[in-house]
Design a protein around this motif. Structure first.
Motif, PDB file in Angstrom:
ATOM      1  N   SER A  34      10.809  12.397 -24.590  1.00 31.62           N
ATOM      2  CA  SER A  34       9.532  12.982 -25.022  1.00 31.62           C
ATOM      3  C   SER A  34       9.553  13.338 -26.504  1.00 31.62           C
ATOM      4  O   SER A  34       8.554  13.186 -27.198  1.00 31.62           O
ATOM      5  CB  SER A  34       9.167  14.194 -24.171  1.00 31.62           C
ATOM      6  OG  SER A  34      10.083  15.251 -24.360  1.00 31.62           O
ATOM      7  N   LEU A  35      10.688  13.778 -27.019  1.00 32.13           N
ATOM      8  CA  LEU A  35      10.791  14.062 -28.454  1.00 32.13           C
ATOM      9  C   LEU A  35      10.731  12.773 -29.269  1.00 32.13           C
ATOM     10  O   LEU A  35      10.089  12.730 -30.316  1.00 32.13           O
ATOM     11  CB  LEU A  35      12.084  14.823 -28.758  1.00 32.13           C
ATOM     12  CG  LEU A  35      12.127  16.282 -28.303  1.00 32.13           C
ATOM     13  CD1 LEU A  35      13.533  16.845 -28.475  1.00 32.13           C
ATOM     14  CD2 LEU A  35      11.120  17.121 -29.061  1.00 32.13           C
ATOM     15  N   ALA A  36      11.393  11.732 -28.788  1.00 35.50           N
ATOM     16  CA  ALA A  36      11.398  10.455 -29.518  1.00 35.50           C
ATOM     17  C   ALA A  36      10.004   9.861 -29.590  1.00 35.50           C
ATOM     18  O   ALA A  36       9.668   9.181 -30.561  1.00 35.50           O
ATOM     19  CB  ALA A  36      12.354   9.466 -28.853  1.00 35.50           C
ATOM     20  N   GLY A  37       9.181  10.131 -28.586  1.00 34.86           N
ATOM     21  CA  GLY A  37       7.813   9.617 -28.596  1.00 34.86           C
ATOM     22  C   GLY A  37       6.963  10.181 -29.711  1.00 34.86           C
ATOM     23  O   GLY A  37       5.938   9.615 -30.073  1.00 34.86           O
ATOM     24  N   ARG A  38       7.392  11.274 -30.302  1.00 36.39           N
ATOM     25  CA  ARG A  38       6.640  11.923 -31.382  1.00 36.39           C
ATOM     26  C   ARG A  38       7.204  11.588 -32.762  1.00 36.39           C
ATOM     27  O   ARG A  38       6.705  12.082 -33.762  1.00 36.39           O
ATOM     28  CB  ARG A  38       6.651  13.432 -31.168  1.00 36.39           C
ATOM     29  CG  ARG A  38       6.058  13.823 -29.818  1.00 36.39           C
ATOM     30  CD  ARG A  38       6.226  15.284 -29.519  1.00 36.39           C
ATOM     31  NE  ARG A  38       5.390  16.059 -30.425  1.00 36.39           N
ATOM     32  CZ  ARG A  38       5.448  17.377 -30.530  1.00 36.39           C
ATOM     33  NH1 ARG A  38       6.303  18.054 -29.801  1.00 36.39           N
ATOM     34  NH2 ARG A  38       4.662  18.018 -31.349  1.00 36.39           N
ATOM     35  N   LEU A  39       8.258  10.782 -32.791  1.00 34.77           N
ATOM     36  CA  LEU A  39       8.929  10.467 -34.056  1.00 34.77           C
ATOM     37  C   LEU A  39       9.112   8.962 -34.212  1.00 34.77           C
ATOM     38  O   LEU A  39       9.198   8.242 -33.223  1.00 34.77           O
ATOM     39  CB  LEU A  39      10.306  11.142 -34.088  1.00 34.77           C
ATOM     40  CG  LEU A  39      10.293  12.670 -34.078  1.00 34.77           C
ATOM     41  CD1 LEU A  39      11.660  13.198 -33.707  1.00 34.77           C
ATOM     42  CD2 LEU A  39       9.864  13.190 -35.436  1.00 34.77           C
ATOM     43  N   PRO A  40       9.234   8.502 -35.455  1.00 31.80           N
ATOM     44  CA  PRO A  40       9.435   7.061 -35.693  1.00 31.80           C
ATOM     45  C   PRO A  40      10.907   6.652 -35.618  1.00 31.80           C
ATOM     46  O   PRO A  40      11.411   5.956 -36.483  1.00 31.80           O
ATOM     47  CB  PRO A  40       8.870   6.873 -37.102  1.00 31.80           C
ATOM     48  CG  PRO A  40       9.182   8.163 -37.777  1.00 31.80           C
ATOM     49  CD  PRO A  40       9.012   9.220 -36.708  1.00 31.80           C
ATOM     50  N   VAL A  41      11.615   7.145 -34.594  1.00 30.12           N
ATOM     51  CA  VAL A  41      13.026   6.800 -34.406  1.00 30.12           C
ATOM     52  C   VAL A  41      13.265   6.487 -32.934  1.00 30.12           C
ATOM     53  O   VAL A  41      12.448   6.803 -32.076  1.00 30.12           O
ATOM     54  CB  VAL A  41      13.965   7.948 -34.849  1.00 30.12           C
ATOM     55  CG1 VAL A  41      13.869   8.201 -36.341  1.00 30.12           C
ATOM     56  CG2 VAL A  41      13.685   9.208 -34.072  1.00 30.12           C
ATOM     57  N   SER A  42      14.422   5.909 -32.657  1.00 26.91           N
ATOM     58  CA  SER A  42      14.747   5.542 -31.282  1.00 26.91           C
ATOM     59  C   SER A  42      15.174   6.763 -30.463  1.00 26.91           C
ATOM     60  O   SER A  42      15.577   7.791 -31.011  1.00 26.91           O
ATOM     61  CB  SER A  42      15.883   4.519 -31.271  1.00 26.91           C
ATOM     62  OG  SER A  42      17.091   5.137 -31.706  1.00 26.91           O
ATOM     63  N   ARG A  43      15.113   6.604 -29.167  1.00 20.72           N
ATOM     64  CA  ARG A  43      15.572   7.650 -28.260  1.00 20.72           C
ATOM     65  C   ARG A  43      17.058   7.920 -28.498  1.00 20.72           C
ATOM     66  O   ARG A  43      17.513   9.060 -28.467  1.00 20.72           O
ATOM     67  CB  ARG A  43      15.329   7.230 -26.813  1.00 20.72           C
ATOM     68  CG  ARG A  43      15.782   8.261 -25.808  1.00 20.72           C
ATOM     69  CD  ARG A  43      15.770   7.698 -24.381  1.00 20.72           C
ATOM     70  NE  ARG A  43      16.423   8.601 -23.475  1.00 20.72           N
ATOM     71  CZ  ARG A  43      17.737   8.780 -23.377  1.00 20.72           C
ATOM     72  NH1 ARG A  43      18.552   8.106 -24.158  1.00 20.72           N
ATOM     73  NH2 ARG A  43      18.246   9.631 -22.511  1.00 20.72           N
ATOM     74  N   GLN A  44      17.839   6.860 -28.746  1.00 20.46           N
ATOM     75  CA  GLN A  44      19.267   7.016 -28.984  1.00 20.46           C
ATOM     76  C   GLN A  44      19.543   7.871 -30.224  1.00 20.46           C
ATOM     77  O   GLN A  44      20.474   8.676 -30.231  1.00 20.46           O
ATOM     78  CB  GLN A  44      19.953   5.643 -29.131  1.00 20.46           C
ATOM     79  CG  GLN A  44      20.001   4.853 -27.849  1.00 20.46           C
ATOM     80  CD  GLN A  44      18.677   4.153 -27.515  1.00 20.46           C
ATOM     81  OE1 GLN A  44      17.744   4.138 -28.319  1.00 20.46           O
ATOM     82  NE2 GLN A  44      18.580   3.597 -26.320  1.00 20.46           N
ATOM     83  N   ALA A  45      18.734   7.703 -31.252  1.00 17.73           N
ATOM     84  CA  ALA A  45      18.898   8.528 -32.460  1.00 17.73           C
ATOM     85  C   ALA A  45      18.597   9.992 -32.149  1.00 17.73           C
ATOM     86  O   ALA A  45      19.305  10.890 -32.623  1.00 17.73           O
ATOM     87  CB  ALA A  45      17.984   8.020 -33.572  1.00 17.73           C
ATOM     88  N   VAL A  46      17.564  10.229 -31.350  1.00 18.74           N
ATOM     89  CA  VAL A  46      17.221  11.605 -30.965  1.00 18.74           C
ATOM     90  C   VAL A  46      18.369  12.216 -30.170  1.00 18.74           C
ATOM     91  O   VAL A  46      18.765  13.356 -30.411  1.00 18.74           O
ATOM     92  CB  VAL A  46      15.893  11.637 -30.166  1.00 18.74           C
ATOM     93  CG1 VAL A  46      15.656  13.007 -29.566  1.00 18.74           C
ATOM     94  CG2 VAL A  46      14.734  11.226 -31.061  1.00 18.74           C
ATOM     95  N   VAL A  47      18.914  11.470 -29.224  1.00 17.55           N
ATOM     96  CA  VAL A  47      20.028  11.971 -28.412  1.00 17.55           C
ATOM     97  C   VAL A  47      21.213  12.341 -29.301  1.00 17.55           C
ATOM     98  O   VAL A  47      21.848  13.385 -29.112  1.00 17.55           O
ATOM     99  CB  VAL A  47      20.442  10.932 -27.344  1.00 17.55           C
ATOM    100  CG1 VAL A  47      21.756  11.305 -26.683  1.00 17.55           C
ATOM    101  CG2 VAL A  47      19.342  10.779 -26.298  1.00 17.55           C
ATOM    102  N   LYS A  48      21.496  11.509 -30.291  1.00 18.80           N
ATOM    103  CA  LYS A  48      22.605  11.781 -31.207  1.00 18.80           C
ATOM    104  C   LYS A  48      22.383  13.101 -31.952  1.00 18.80           C
ATOM    105  O   LYS A  48      23.288  13.934 -32.036  1.00 18.80           O
ATOM    106  CB  LYS A  48      22.740  10.630 -32.204  1.00 18.80           C
ATOM    107  CG  LYS A  48      23.787  10.832 -33.254  1.00 18.80           C
ATOM    108  CD  LYS A  48      23.780   9.692 -34.260  1.00 18.80           C
ATOM    109  CE  LYS A  48      24.631  10.027 -35.458  1.00 18.80           C
ATOM    110  NZ  LYS A  48      24.502   9.032 -36.509  1.00 18.80           N
TER     111      LYS A  48
END
Length: 105
Positions: A34-48
């Protein structure tokens, strides 16, 4: 004044990591998806980035079924902000003293 662990590790420093905190929903515990959906980055980057924030104690991660939900730890963020403010004040005093010495010399 001793720095909080999050500051020593630089956890909130990179802009993408700060963006995660700025875009945090006011209520609830979002998932990385859900956080990645609001940003221009991948889910994997958000998890990192969330893993670094979790290791620093700025967020907590809790498994709910198949999802991992993250929650901000306001007290840890407040402590980090207070430490950074005190550090900035120290540097302001030091720089003012250097300026006075340079102007007088």
């Amino acid at each position: 004044m001793r720095p909080p662990p999050a500051v020593v590790g630089g956890a909130p420093a990179p802009p993408p990591r700060r963006a995660r905190l700025y875009l945090w929903p006011p209520a609830g515990a979002p998932t990385a998806t859900s956080l990645a959906g609001r940003l221009p980055v991948s889910r994997q980057a958000v998890v990192k980035h969330l893993a670094v924030l979790d290791a620093a104690g700025l967020v907590t991660a809790a498994r709910v079924g198949r999802e991992v939900r993250y929650a901000v730890r306001p007290a840890a963020l407040d402590a980090t902000a207070r430490w950074m403010s005190a550090l900035a004040s120290d540097w302001d005093r030091r720089l003012a003293a250097i300026k006075r010495i340079a102007e007088d010399g």
